[in-house]
Design a protein around this motif. Sequence first.
Motif, mmCIF file in Angstrom:
data_model
loop_
_atom_site.group_PDB
_atom_site.id
_atom_site.type_symbol
_atom_site.label_atom_id
_atom_site.label_comp_id
_atom_site.label_asym_id
_atom_site.label_seq_id
_atom_site.Cartn_x
_atom_site.Cartn_y
_atom_site.Cartn_z
ATOM 1 N N GLN A 97 -14.279 5.314 53.429
ATOM 2 C CA GLN A 97 -14.910 4.497 54.478
ATOM 3 C C GLN A 97 -14.162 3.175 54.654
ATOM 4 O O GLN A 97 -13.958 2.712 55.781
ATOM 5 C CB GLN A 97 -16.377 4.212 54.115
ATOM 6 N N ALA A 98 -13.758 2.583 53.539
ATOM 7 C CA ALA A 98 -13.039 1.310 53.610
ATOM 8 C C ALA A 98 -11.706 1.482 54.328
ATOM 9 O O ALA A 98 -11.333 0.655 55.177
ATOM 10 C CB ALA A 98 -12.803 0.771 52.194
ATOM 11 N N TYR A 133 -2.737 6.076 57.881
ATOM 12 C CA TYR A 133 -3.288 4.742 57.643
ATOM 13 C C TYR A 133 -2.479 3.938 56.631
ATOM 14 O O TYR A 133 -2.859 2.810 56.293
ATOM 15 C CB TYR A 133 -4.738 4.866 57.171
ATOM 16 N N GLU A 143 -15.985 -6.652 50.981
ATOM 17 C CA GLU A 143 -16.855 -5.932 51.921
ATOM 18 C C GLU A 143 -17.346 -4.593 51.376
ATOM 19 O O GLU A 143 -18.470 -4.184 51.653
ATOM 20 C CB GLU A 143 -16.120 -5.711 53.229
ATOM 21 N N PHE A 144 -16.526 -3.924 50.557
ATOM 22 C CA PHE A 144 -16.866 -2.573 50.138
ATOM 23 C C PHE A 144 -17.061 -2.398 48.637
ATOM 24 O O PHE A 144 -17.711 -1.438 48.217
ATOM 25 C CB PHE A 144 -15.777 -1.594 50.607
ATOM 26 N N VAL A 163 -11.258 -6.327 51.737
ATOM 27 C CA VAL A 163 -11.738 -4.971 51.452
ATOM 28 C C VAL A 163 -12.579 -4.976 50.182
ATOM 29 O O VAL A 163 -13.660 -4.378 50.128
ATOM 30 C CB VAL A 163 -10.553 -3.991 51.292
ATOM 31 N N HIS A 187 -12.409 1.943 57.982
ATOM 32 C CA HIS A 187 -12.890 0.694 58.589
ATOM 33 C C HIS A 187 -11.728 -0.241 58.924
ATOM 34 O O HIS A 187 -11.781 -0.958 59.930
ATOM 35 C CB HIS A 187 -13.853 0.005 57.622
ATOM 36 N N TYR A 188 -10.702 -0.223 58.079
ATOM 37 C CA TYR A 188 -9.545 -1.097 58.289
ATOM 38 C C TYR A 188 -8.373 -0.357 58.928
ATOM 39 O O TYR A 188 -7.225 -0.808 58.837
ATOM 40 C CB TYR A 188 -9.109 -1.717 56.957
#
Length: 347
Positions: free
Chosen positions: A336-337, A239, A308-309, A305, A340-341
């Motif tokens: 999780q962030a 990632y 949202e988180f 990010v 999610h991205y």
Amino acid sequence: MDINVLSEEELSSFNKLIDDAERIIVLGHKSPDGDAMGACLGFAEYLKTQRQKSPMVIMPDAYPDFLQWLPDTEKVVRYDKHGAEVEDAFQKADLIFCIDFNEASRVENLEPVLTASKAHKVMIDHHLNPFMENLDMLVSDSAMSSASEVVFRIIWQLGGFEKLTKKGAMQIYCGMMTDTGGFTFNSSRPEIYFIIGQLLTKGIDKDKIYRNVFNNYSVWAIRLRGYLMSQKLNYFDEYHASYFTISRQDMRDYHYIKGDAEGLVNEPLRIKGLKLSISLREDDRKDNLVWVSLRSVDNFPCNEVASEFFNGGGHLNASGGKLACTMEEAEKIARQAILHYADKLKG
């Protein structure tokens, strides 16, 4: 090059607010960084030397140790140490300049004192979505590199550059430099380098300013950085992202002082291909409070990010936030962030 930020009407109003004020406060945000300190001190220097005012520079709490060399830091009044003096100043103030923050909550415990003040209020900022009730004027542009850049543009437009002191130039340059990581992000517009060129005519030593900020750590701070990158870095190759944690125990073990983690979130971005770096740091006093810093490269929106988180926000490539939870829970949220991205990070 046109670097004006005020309309003619705003310029007139801005001048009148200063002319009519006898008691002025220049206010920065909680945990002031180089930009908050540089912008506030630089603007206060202009008010003192060119407008014959006696502004009080107020910060909610301590600034980093590596900024103690900056001229006039010793004159900054801290709310956490001089509460009664600060509250009295706000009650008597005619004019308050709110610099480098976009909402009253950024001064935290000082917020009710700020909002209760009947003084005229001017916000000078560069963050997204600036808003505060009962503002007389807002001077803000999220495209700017820093609040210090906005302050320079205002002084320039007020005709104050010619008499700008070397001290004021140092303060403003330091703010611009620190908020762009040494001009490595959010600093691609040519106007920035025009401003730097102008500041250099005041005789400042930009190389020394850089050393004073970025090469001014204790041996324990360097050891802490090595330990964190070696033992606490969580790297997600697929990632192009990473996060690391700084616990209270880490801080005790490495004799942590305020500012030792400054810029540390940028270190993982040295990894080839990395797009997102997240730092999670336990508060050294309050339980279940984790401070979050995020940095990214190119067009990856770390501010999204953060929003949202991590209950935060900021700029495209530099943002922050905080979590009311344990470090273990904060790590879960960070993972999780990243997941999610995943598509944007892998793209």
